[in-house]
Every structure is written in structure tokens, then in C-alpha cells.
Write a protein that holds these residues in place. Structure first.
Motif, PDB file in Angstrom:
ATOM      1  N   GLY A 174       0.783  -1.233   0.000  1.00 49.11           N
ATOM      2  CA  GLY A 174       0.000   0.000   0.000  1.00 49.11           C
ATOM      3  C   GLY A 174       0.813   1.279   0.000  1.00 49.11           C
ATOM      4  O   GLY A 174       0.249   2.369  -0.091  1.00 49.11           O
ATOM      5  N   THR A 175       2.133   1.181   0.085  1.00 45.16           N
ATOM      6  CA  THR A 175       2.954   2.387   0.143  1.00 45.16           C
ATOM      7  C   THR A 175       3.526   2.730  -1.232  1.00 45.16           C
ATOM      8  O   THR A 175       3.774   1.846  -2.055  1.00 45.16           O
ATOM      9  CB  THR A 175       4.108   2.190   1.146  1.00 45.16           C
ATOM     10  N   ARG A 176       3.729   4.030  -1.469  1.00 44.38           N
ATOM     11  CA  ARG A 176       4.343   4.467  -2.723  1.00 44.38           C
ATOM     12  C   ARG A 176       5.839   4.721  -2.558  1.00 44.38           C
ATOM     13  O   ARG A 176       6.529   4.968  -3.535  1.00 44.38           O
ATOM     14  CB  ARG A 176       3.656   5.735  -3.229  1.00 44.38           C
ATOM     15  N   ARG A 177       6.306   4.713  -1.328  1.00 41.89           N
ATOM     16  CA  ARG A 177       7.728   4.921  -1.062  1.00 41.89           C
ATOM     17  C   ARG A 177       8.196   3.847  -0.086  1.00 41.89           C
ATOM     18  O   ARG A 177       7.387   3.266   0.643  1.00 41.89           O
ATOM     19  CB  ARG A 177       7.969   6.311  -0.465  1.00 41.89           C
ATOM     20  N   PRO A 178       9.476   3.570  -0.066  1.00 44.32           N
ATOM     21  CA  PRO A 178       9.976   2.553   0.876  1.00 44.32           C
ATOM     22  C   PRO A 178       9.724   2.949   2.323  1.00 44.32           C
ATOM     23  O   PRO A 178       9.872   4.120   2.698  1.00 44.32           O
ATOM     24  CB  PRO A 178      11.479   2.511   0.564  1.00 44.32           C
ATOM     25  N   LEU A 179       9.310   1.974   3.138  1.00 47.90           N
ATOM     26  CA  LEU A 179       9.064   2.202   4.557  1.00 47.90           C
ATOM     27  C   LEU A 179      10.203   1.596   5.365  1.00 47.90           C
ATOM     28  O   LEU A 179      10.627   0.460   5.114  1.00 47.90           O
ATOM     29  CB  LEU A 179       7.738   1.555   4.980  1.00 47.90           C
ATOM     30  N   SER A 180      10.690   2.346   6.328  1.00 49.57           N
ATOM     31  CA  SER A 180      11.764   1.858   7.176  1.00 49.57           C
ATOM     32  C   SER A 180      11.214   0.883   8.213  1.00 49.57           C
ATOM     33  O   SER A 180       9.999   0.794   8.434  1.00 49.57           O
ATOM     34  CB  SER A 180      12.463   3.025   7.869  1.00 49.57           C
ATOM     35  N   LYS A 181      12.145   0.176   8.872  1.00 50.23           N
ATOM     36  CA  LYS A 181      11.725  -0.706   9.954  1.00 50.23           C
ATOM     37  C   LYS A 181      10.985   0.078  11.028  1.00 50.23           C
ATOM     38  O   LYS A 181       9.993  -0.405  11.597  1.00 50.23           O
ATOM     39  CB  LYS A 181      12.941  -1.409  10.560  1.00 50.23           C
TER      40      LYS A 181
END
Length: 317
Positions: A18-25
Motif C-alpha cells: 500500500g505504500t508508494r515509497r519505501p518504509l523503514s523498519k
């Protein structure tokens, strides 16, 4: 435990898709409740790495991206995780519909019915009715044993189980602590293959001989699961299907048709009995006992002694 992990994996997959950008931990930990409840950073890191590997094994393409600040992020692009359209011709769709019909009488009937609806959407012709009575093929996998469902779930979740099992030669059931590997249907009977903890070896169990309830016991397997579990080959060997010699028996006329089907020679006797020569392999004694007084073993002597011992054990019970 299995439901909690499945929910956690689903939430992680939804976040990454669901994200358009990388999500960090850090962002993922703040978005998923199970990660927030992790007791420490080390505990969260181990849980996240396992979940990420599990999703990748399930086929989800997860990208690892490092930004300008050196922070690592994760995402699953929709275009990389979209399956191509599935096209089926009439024969392929009918074959899959027939496979769904196999489970019509089992617990999986609901799932098979749902799959059949998807097949219709994928091209199964409306005039092809796998559930109709007019088909030339009528496959059935009967599942009457109450132990089937809990054992199926235990095999799926890799969860040890405890159940009472009555061997063919025993009058009373005994508890068996088993790490279940696989279920398989062979000649109308369901069998479980797994690691018997009490005996420290692989064993195969016939579900119809399981008495009482199947109980879950602990978590985690202690023995490695083989890449190939040969249930049918093992049962065939134990049932005397794999034989390198022959046994001579007397069989009451009009009885023991499975034995007659296996016989290499049959000689009719004048006193209401027949003399049969049948293949002799491991486990034949247990099978002969099932025919009770309709069978008398003539030779070899060790087979006759094994059958007598089994009959005496049943009589003492």
C-alpha cells in the motif's frame, strides 16, 4: 499462535503493497500492532526478518531500497506482484473443476466450491457441471475420520500432536506423540506419516485406528521433515505389497476376496476351503489377522507364528 502470525504477515504485506515509497523498519514497527508489542528492538528485528523471509517464500516480491541518508526501506510494488491473466481452455477448466469435485464430501468442500466459482470466471463453460451426475468420471476421496481435520491443520502448521492409536495386533489403544508430516489417501483409507517421538523413528498411522480426540502438544518439530514423504510406498510395504517370497494359506470358500485378488495361484479344496499362494512381505501377518477364522496360514512357519501371536494378543484383550 498460527492465526496471530498469519494476521501479522497479512498486515505487513498490506503495508508494503500500500505504500508508494519505501518504509523503514521504524515506520513498519509503528504501523503494525504486533510489532509495537515486541518486548525489545532485538525481538522486533528477529520477528520482522522472519516475516519478511516468509512473505518472500510465499511469492511476494519485496524490494530493499537505501535512501540518501543510508536508511534502508522496504516496499512491494504492485506491478511486480501482479499475476498475469489466467486463461483456460474448456478441457483445462473442466479438469480443474473435476479436481474441485474430489473434495465435495470433505471439510475443504467450501474452499473447493469457491475455487470452482473462480474457475467459471476464468473460462469454465457454464454447460460443464463437475457436480452433475452425468459425468463419466466420479472421483471421491472419502473423509469420515474425525481425526482428519485436526491432523490436516497440524501438518499445515507443523504442530506436534498426541492421540490414542490401536494397532491391528493390539486389543487396546496406546498414546502416540507424533510430529505430523503428511496425509495421504491409499486404497480408500487415510494415512498419516510423521515422526513418532516415543519410538524415535518415522511411522505411518491409519486414521481409522485413531481413537478419541487428537490433541495439540507443544510447538516445534524435533526431527527434520524429509523433502519427500513416501506414505503410499511405506504402507504398501507394510501391507505386503512389496514382497520377495510367497506364503501358502487356506481360505474359507466365499471369503477373503482381497486375498484372492492378490493370489498367484488358487486351488479349490473339497472341504469348503481353498488353498492360495500369495505374495509375502512385511506386514502380511497384520493383514491376515483382519480375516479372523477365515484364514489359516500353512507356511512359512514364521508367518504362521506371527499370526498366532497376534490372534492371542487380541484374545487376551
Amino acid at each position: 499462535m498460527a492465526i496471530a502470525k498469519a494476521e501479522r504477515l497479512m498486515n505487513l504485506a498490506l503495508c508494503l503493497l500500500g505504500t508508494r515509497r519505501p518504509l523503514s523498519k521504524r515506520e513498519l514497527r509503528g504501523s503494525i500492532e504486533a510489532y509495537l508489542e515486541a518486548g525489545s528492538d532485538d525481538s522486533f528485528n528477529r520477528m520482522f526478518e522472519r516475516d519478511k523471509d516468509d512473505l518472500r517464500e510465499l511469492g511476494l516480491v519485496i524490494e530493499t531500497v537505501e535512501n540518501l541518508d543510508g536508511e534502508v526501506g522496504y516496499l512491494a510494488r504492485r506491478d511486480s506482484n501482479r499475476l498475469p491473466p489466467i486463461t483456460l481452455d474448456a478441457e483445462e477448466a473442466a479438469a480443474l473443476g473435476l479436481a474441485a469435485k474430489v473434495w465435495q464430501q470433505a471439510r475443504l468442500a467450501g474452499a473447493a466450491s469457491g475455487a470452482l466459482q473462480k474457475l467459471r470466471a476464468a473460462g469454465l463453460p457454464e454447460d460443464v457441471d463437475p457436480y452433475g451426475a452425468h459425468g463419466a468420471l466420479e472421483p471421491r476421496i472419502p473423509v469420515h475420520e474425525a481425526a482428519f481435520e485436526p491432523l490436516m491443520l497440524a501438518c499445515r502448521d507443523r504442530r506436534p500432536v498426541l492421540f490414542d492409536y490401536r494397532k491391528a495386533s493390539a486389543a487396546r489403544p496406546e498414546p502416540r506423540h507424533v510430529e505430523p508430516w503428511a496425509l495421504e489417501c491409499w486404497r480408500g483409507h487415510w494415512y498419516l506419516a510423521g515422526f513418532d517421538r516415543d519410538r524415535g523413528a518415522e511411522r505411518v498411522f491409519r486414521l481409522s485406528r485413531i481413537t478419541g480426540r487428537v490433541r495439540a502438544r507443544g510447538s516445534g518439530f524435533t526431527a527434520p521433515v524429509p523433502d519427500v514423504v513416501t506414505v503410499r510406498e511405506t504402507v504398501a510395504s507394510w501391507a505386503g505389497e512389496v514382497a520377495d517370497r510367497s506364503a501358502l494359506i487356506r481360505l474359507r470358500s466365499g471369503a477373503g476376496y482381497p486375498l484372492r485378488a492378490k493370489a498367484t495361484t488358487v486351488r479349490e479344496l473339497p472341504d469348503g476351503w481353498d488353498e492360495l499362494l500369495i505374495p509375502y512381505g512385511h506386514g502380511l501377518d497384520a493383514w491376515l489377522v483382519e480375516f479372523g477364522p477365515d484364514v489359516v496360514v500353512l507356511e512359512p512357519a514364521e508367518l504362521r507364528a506371527d499370526v498366532v501371536d497376534r490372534l492371542r494378543a487380541v484374545a487376551k484383550g
